[in-house]
Design a protein around this motif. Structure first.
Motif, PDB file in Angstrom:
ATOM      1  N   CYS A 185       0.628  -1.116  -0.033  1.00  9.89           N
ATOM      2  CA  CYS A 185       0.021  -0.092   0.047  1.00  9.89           C
ATOM      3  C   CYS A 185       0.883   1.398   0.071  1.00  9.89           C
ATOM      4  O   CYS A 185       0.587   2.046  -0.892  1.00  9.89           O
ATOM      5  N   CYS A 186       1.820   1.307   0.948  1.00  9.94           N
ATOM      6  CA  CYS A 186       2.754   2.426   0.915  1.00  9.94           C
ATOM      7  C   CYS A 186       3.499   2.551  -0.369  1.00  9.94           C
ATOM      8  O   CYS A 186       3.525   3.875  -0.813  1.00  9.94           O
ATOM      9  N   LEU A 187       4.026   1.551  -0.973  1.00  6.72           N
ATOM     10  CA  LEU A 187       4.794   1.795  -2.360  1.00  6.72           C
ATOM     11  C   LEU A 187       3.886   2.071  -3.468  1.00  6.72           C
ATOM     12  O   LEU A 187       4.210   3.079  -4.465  1.00  6.72           O
ATOM     13  N   ALA A 188       2.730   1.688  -3.289  1.00  2.00           N
ATOM     14  CA  ALA A 188       1.678   2.173  -4.442  1.00  2.00           C
ATOM     15  C   ALA A 188       1.484   3.697  -4.448  1.00  2.00           C
ATOM     16  O   ALA A 188       1.443   4.275  -5.233  1.00  2.00           O
ATOM     17  N   ILE A 189       1.179   4.117  -3.305  1.00  2.00           N
ATOM     18  CA  ILE A 189       1.148   5.491  -2.769  1.00  2.00           C
ATOM     19  C   ILE A 189       2.303   6.343  -3.311  1.00  2.00           C
ATOM     20  O   ILE A 189       2.086   7.389  -3.981  1.00  2.00           O
ATOM     21  N   LEU A 190       3.315   5.796  -2.781  1.00  2.00           N
ATOM     22  CA  LEU A 190       4.669   6.607  -3.197  1.00  2.00           C
ATOM     23  C   LEU A 190       4.977   6.674  -4.890  1.00  2.00           C
ATOM     24  O   LEU A 190       5.377   7.617  -5.266  1.00  2.00           O
ATOM     25  N   ALA A 191       4.616   5.516  -5.376  1.00  3.59           N
ATOM     26  CA  ALA A 191       5.015   5.290  -6.850  1.00  3.59           C
ATOM     27  C   ALA A 191       4.011   6.284  -7.549  1.00  3.59           C
ATOM     28  O   ALA A 191       4.430   7.016  -8.509  1.00  3.59           O
ATOM     29  N   LEU A 192       2.801   6.404  -7.176  1.00  4.33           N
ATOM     30  CA  LEU A 192       2.111   7.396  -7.850  1.00  4.33           C
ATOM     31  C   LEU A 192       2.400   8.841  -7.703  1.00  4.33           C
ATOM     32  O   LEU A 192       2.060   9.735  -8.474  1.00  4.33           O
ATOM     33  N   ARG A 193       2.910   9.022  -6.483  1.00  2.00           N
ATOM     34  CA  ARG A 193       3.139  10.558  -5.839  1.00  2.00           C
ATOM     35  C   ARG A 193       4.315  10.863  -6.432  1.00  2.00           C
ATOM     36  O   ARG A 193       4.619  12.284  -6.937  1.00  2.00           O
ATOM     37  N   ILE A 201       9.709  -0.240  -9.065  1.00  2.00           N
ATOM     38  CA  ILE A 201      10.625  -1.557  -9.004  1.00  2.00           C
ATOM     39  C   ILE A 201      10.353  -2.192  -7.264  1.00  2.00           C
ATOM     40  O   ILE A 201       9.955  -3.412  -7.529  1.00  2.00           O
ATOM     41  N   LEU A 202      10.270  -1.307  -6.464  1.00  2.00           N
ATOM     42  CA  LEU A 202       9.978  -1.814  -5.235  1.00  2.00           C
ATOM     43  C   LEU A 202       8.688  -2.354  -4.875  1.00  2.00           C
ATOM     44  O   LEU A 202       8.453  -3.458  -4.262  1.00  2.00           O
ATOM     45  N   LEU A 232      -4.225   6.768 -12.489  1.00  2.00           N
ATOM     46  CA  LEU A 232      -3.485   7.101 -13.600  1.00  2.00           C
ATOM     47  C   LEU A 232      -4.867   7.652 -14.614  1.00  2.00           C
ATOM     48  O   LEU A 232      -4.359   8.744 -15.492  1.00  2.00           O
ATOM     49  N   ALA A 233      -5.810   7.001 -14.603  1.00  2.00           N
ATOM     50  CA  ALA A 233      -6.869   7.729 -15.440  1.00  2.00           C
ATOM     51  C   ALA A 233      -7.334   9.012 -15.083  1.00  2.00           C
ATOM     52  O   ALA A 233      -7.657   9.920 -15.725  1.00  2.00           O
ATOM     53  N   LEU A 247       3.725   2.690 -17.936  1.00  2.00           N
ATOM     54  CA  LEU A 247       4.956   1.854 -18.222  1.00  2.00           C
ATOM     55  C   LEU A 247       5.604   1.243 -16.721  1.00  2.00           C
ATOM     56  O   LEU A 247       5.857   0.043 -16.348  1.00  2.00           O
ATOM     57  N   GLY A 248       5.713   2.234 -15.907  1.00  2.00           N
ATOM     58  CA  GLY A 248       6.171   1.506 -14.268  1.00  2.00           C
ATOM     59  C   GLY A 248       5.075   0.694 -13.773  1.00  2.00           C
ATOM     60  O   GLY A 248       5.587  -0.243 -13.068  1.00  2.00           O
ATOM     61  N   LEU A 249       3.723   0.790 -14.080  1.00  2.00           N
ATOM     62  CA  LEU A 249       2.887  -0.061 -13.368  1.00  2.00           C
ATOM     63  C   LEU A 249       3.003  -1.259 -14.163  1.00  2.00           C
ATOM     64  O   LEU A 249       3.075  -2.300 -13.506  1.00  2.00           O
ATOM     65  N   ALA A 250       3.056  -1.372 -15.369  1.00  2.00           N
ATOM     66  CA  ALA A 250       3.393  -2.767 -16.247  1.00  2.00           C
ATOM     67  C   ALA A 250       4.514  -3.287 -15.703  1.00  2.00           C
ATOM     68  O   ALA A 250       4.527  -4.525 -15.474  1.00  2.00           O
ATOM     69  N   ALA A 251       5.687  -2.507 -15.592  1.00  2.00           N
ATOM     70  CA  ALA A 251       6.810  -3.192 -15.188  1.00  2.00           C
ATOM     71  C   ALA A 251       6.669  -3.961 -13.679  1.00  2.00           C
ATOM     72  O   ALA A 251       7.126  -4.877 -13.570  1.00  2.00           O
ATOM     73  N   ALA A 252       5.860  -3.164 -12.756  1.00  2.00           N
ATOM     74  CA  ALA A 252       5.922  -3.745 -11.517  1.00  2.00           C
ATOM     75  C   ALA A 252       4.994  -4.856 -11.578  1.00  2.00           C
ATOM     76  O   ALA A 252       5.272  -6.037 -10.891  1.00  2.00           O
ATOM     77  N   LEU A 253       3.980  -4.989 -12.461  1.00  2.00           N
ATOM     78  CA  LEU A 253       3.112  -6.315 -12.579  1.00  2.00           C
ATOM     79  C   LEU A 253       4.058  -7.600 -13.035  1.00  2.00           C
ATOM     80  O   LEU A 253       4.198  -8.559 -12.360  1.00  2.00           O
TER      81      LEU A 253
END
Length: 686
Positions: A185-193, A201-202, A232-233, A247-253
């Motif tokens: 949860c923390c990393l998703a928030i940080l990646a978007l922010r 990556i993390l 993102l939308a 692209l970052g989200l796809a790479a994370a998946l």
């Protein structure tokens, strides 16, 4: 009071926040470790730990993932690192049928072929290190998401929380899932922010580790994915650039899937060996195709079959996912009790919330409610409110899904993910009070933390903790029954008592004690023949799990209502005398009969005699009736088979999932009398 009226203290009045954080972090981690060491030092194995430890050792030593595929391998691999061949002695692997045979193999390795105390000690150390590392990572990320004060307050709450403390050294998947879920949860928030590559990556690594920890992880990963897509939308709708983010989200998946595969050694098949035809052999305790076919939902069956044909994930992961969906979503035949009301199979939606309320310290709960109220009332600054809304949103989705599911036999440990989220909410509430210029508000925050510590730290058997709403730890068993009340940790104390007070007399055991553990401890277990039970009178020593005594308002054990136990060890009760306990006697016979059926070369006629005597003593046992129907069906006795299946249908009215299976079997037998109808798989095997 408006947010603007609450101002932090001047900078000269306190050390810099970074200094406070880096001093506070190791101190609070030490508190978490010390608390758990103190509060779990008397605990023995839970009933699942030997299974997990030995399975992990097989993964690590031989690259063979056939054992215990119902859980992904990460936690088991961590424990296995601490038990090399010189410590845990595993017999060569062989083909095993059903989970019961796997448990016999793994439990024999731990208790009879090895020094179980050394295995336990080393596994505890490994899990302590792993969970402390996860706590440290979560606190560091909370500091980035919120601030140092909220991060340290959340860590303090988690260090004191009874359920987190109880699970710290346990070789089970619940606490790592909760902590890794909060980390994601923390990393998703940080990646978007922050839009930083390293955070994506993390996030991918953390998601992969989460998926490799427990099969319920998609309940966290998929909502996070949906939240990221929606964010993102929204950004795209406001003319913000999102291509790099997408692209970052796809790479994370992609990275998360790669991490999951890595924990299986990038191997699709469960075992490296070949069969006589030179092909990779199926070595699960039940074939994967049959496991998928056990699912009631056609959608789930098609989904897993498609994933299998496309090799999207390892076969062992698919097997475990099918098992989790069947037992944990569609239903599992267990009794639970909540506030004195008992349910079998599925229970009302409010049960997980009740279990959560009675397992959290009340002050912790009040702080969390206060933090959520601040969010809803708009009293928090945006840099705190927005991420807190994300935590609250995924927590709400998670709990509503659990509530809708209705399978609650494990208690809070199966929704432990909610505790770190509530800790963040409570930490925000405490932070809000502590930064107030009004003295009494700061005093309330400090007093709340101190009160949690005062009520929790003296507890020596923290797994059994319940707050006053459940009657306290000493009396909670009278109204509550699930895995979070007791999971067999008192067996060592029972063995010591047996040696000093009972031996060499036999003892009837209806507690979650492992057979191999009792044998290794020199306990002589009462193993009656069917005819020895009589009319259900039991004489001598009885070892009972306390919640079972209160089950269904004493319906199972009416003669025990006013009997004081001869000895008590938490939720393990010992009695000596003569008692009329037909259902308890029936459960002993049923266990022996079903246990025999899973053993190679077992005497099937004797097993049937056990079950026939069981049904005489407990006519409402659909599990027994199903197996007796299978016996009759195997002999071509169609009418007798239908008799037993009809009895099972009558007894299964409280469990719709079992009822569907029984009714389908009845129709098959009626439509093809004397034909080749297969036996009905007993739900107790799930």
């Amino acid at each position: 009071m408006s947010t603007s009226s609450i101002r932090p203290a001047p900078e000269h009045a306190a050390p810099p926040p970074d200094l406070v954080f880096w001093i506070g972090l190791p101190l609070l981690l030490a508190l978490a470790l010390g608390h758990s060491l103190w509060a779990t030092s008397l605990d023995g194995f839970t009933i699942d730990e030997p299974y997990h430890i030995a399975a992990g050792a097989a993964y690590l030593r031989w690259g063979d993932y056939r054992l215990n595929p119902e859980h992904p391998p990460l936690v088991k691999l961590v424990a296995a690192l601490a038990v090399p061949p010189s410590v845990l002695h595993l017999a060569p692997l062989r083909l095993l049928s059903e989970k019961d045979q796997e448990r016999q193999y793994t439990q024999k390795a731990v208790f009879q072929d090895s020094d179980s105390s050394q295995v336990h000690r080393r596994a505890r150390t490994a899990l302590f290190a792993f969970n402390i590392l996860l706590l440290a990572a979560l606190t560091w990320l909370l500091r980035r998401v919120f601030n140092s004060g909220i991060a340290l307050a959340a860590l303090l709450l988690l260090a004191l929380d009874p359920t987190v403390c109880a699970h710290m050294p346990v070789v089970m998947t619940d606490l790592p899932t909760a902590l890794l879920g909060a980390i994601c949860c923390c990393l998703a928030i940080l990646a978007l922010r922050t839009r930083r590559k390293v955070d994506w990556i993390l996030l991918g690594i953390a998601d992969g580790l989460l998926l490799a920890t427990k099969h319920s992880a998609p309940l966290i990963v998929l909502p996070l994915l949906a939240g990221c897509v929606l964010a993102l939308a929204w950004q795209a709708g406001h003319k913000q650039p999102v291509a790099r983010q997408a692209l970052g989200l796809a790479a994370a998946l992609a990275l998360s899937v790669a991490v999951l595969w890595s924990t299986y050694g990038f191997r699709y098949h469960e075992s490296p060996g070949l069969n006589a035809q030179g092909q990779l052999a199926e070595t699960f305790n039940r074939p994967l195709a049959a496991k998928i076919a056990d699912l009631h939902s056609p959608v789930l069956r098609r989904t897993l079959t498609t994933a299998q044909s496309l090799h999207l994930v390892p076969r062992a992961y698919l097997w475990g996912l099918a098992d989790t969906l069947r037992a944990g979503v569609e239903g599992r035949l267990f009794w639970i009790s909540v506030f004195g009301h008992s349910y079998q199979g599925k229970a009302p939606w409010w049960v997980p919330f009740a279990d959560l309320v009675v397992k959290l310290p009340i002050t912790f709960l009040l702080l969390a409610i206060f933090g959520i109220a601040l969010l809803l009332l708009g009293r928090l600054p945006a840099d705190v409110a927005l991420p807190l809304a994300g935590f609250a949103g995924i927590g709400t989705f998670f709990m509503l899904f659990i509530a809708h599911n209705g399978v609650f036999y494990a208690g809070l440990r199966h929704w432990l993910f909610a505790v770190p989220l509530l800790a963040v909410c409570a930490a925000v509430g405490a932070w809000y009070l502590l930064r107030s210029p009004i003295l009494w508000r700061r005093t309330v925050a400090v007093a709340a933390m101190l009160w949690i510590a005062v009520t929790v730290l003296p507890q020596r058997r923290i797994w059994e903790y319940h707050n006053v709403l459940a009657g306290g730890s000493q009396s909670a068993w009278q109204g509550f029954d699930n895995d979070s009340v007791d999971l067999g940790q008192r067996t060592d104390e029972f063995i010591a008592f047996y040696k000093s007070h009972v031996a060499p007399a036999p003892v009837m055991v209806d507690y979650w004690a492992l057979e191999e553990q009792l044998k290794a401890g020199g306990v002589k277990v009462w193993e009656p023949q069917p005819e020895e039970i009589g009319n259900g009178e039991v004489k001598g020593w009885l070892c009972l799990r306390a919640p079972s005594v209160a089950l269904r308002d004493w319906y199972e054990m009416p003669s025990m209502r006013n009997v004081q136990p001869t000895a008590r060890f938490g939720n393990l009760l010992l009695y000596q005398g003569d008692f009329y306990l037909p259902r308890v006697a029936a459960s002993i016979l049923r266990f022996r009969g079903l246990h025999m059926l899973d053993r190679a070369g077992a005497d099937k006629k004797l097993a049937e005699r056990y079950l026939l005597r069981t049904i005489e003593l407990d006519p409402e046992s659909e599990v027994t009736a199903i197996e007796l129907g299978n016996f009759a069906l195997g002999r071509g006795e169609t009418e007798q088979a239908l008799h037993w299946y009809e009895l099972a249908r009558k007894d299964a009215v409280h469990d719709p999932d079992v009822l569907v299976d029984v009714e389908r079997q009845i129709q098959l037998v009626k439509s093809d009398p004397g034909g080749m109808v297969p036996p009905l798989r007993n739900p107790v095997k799930e």
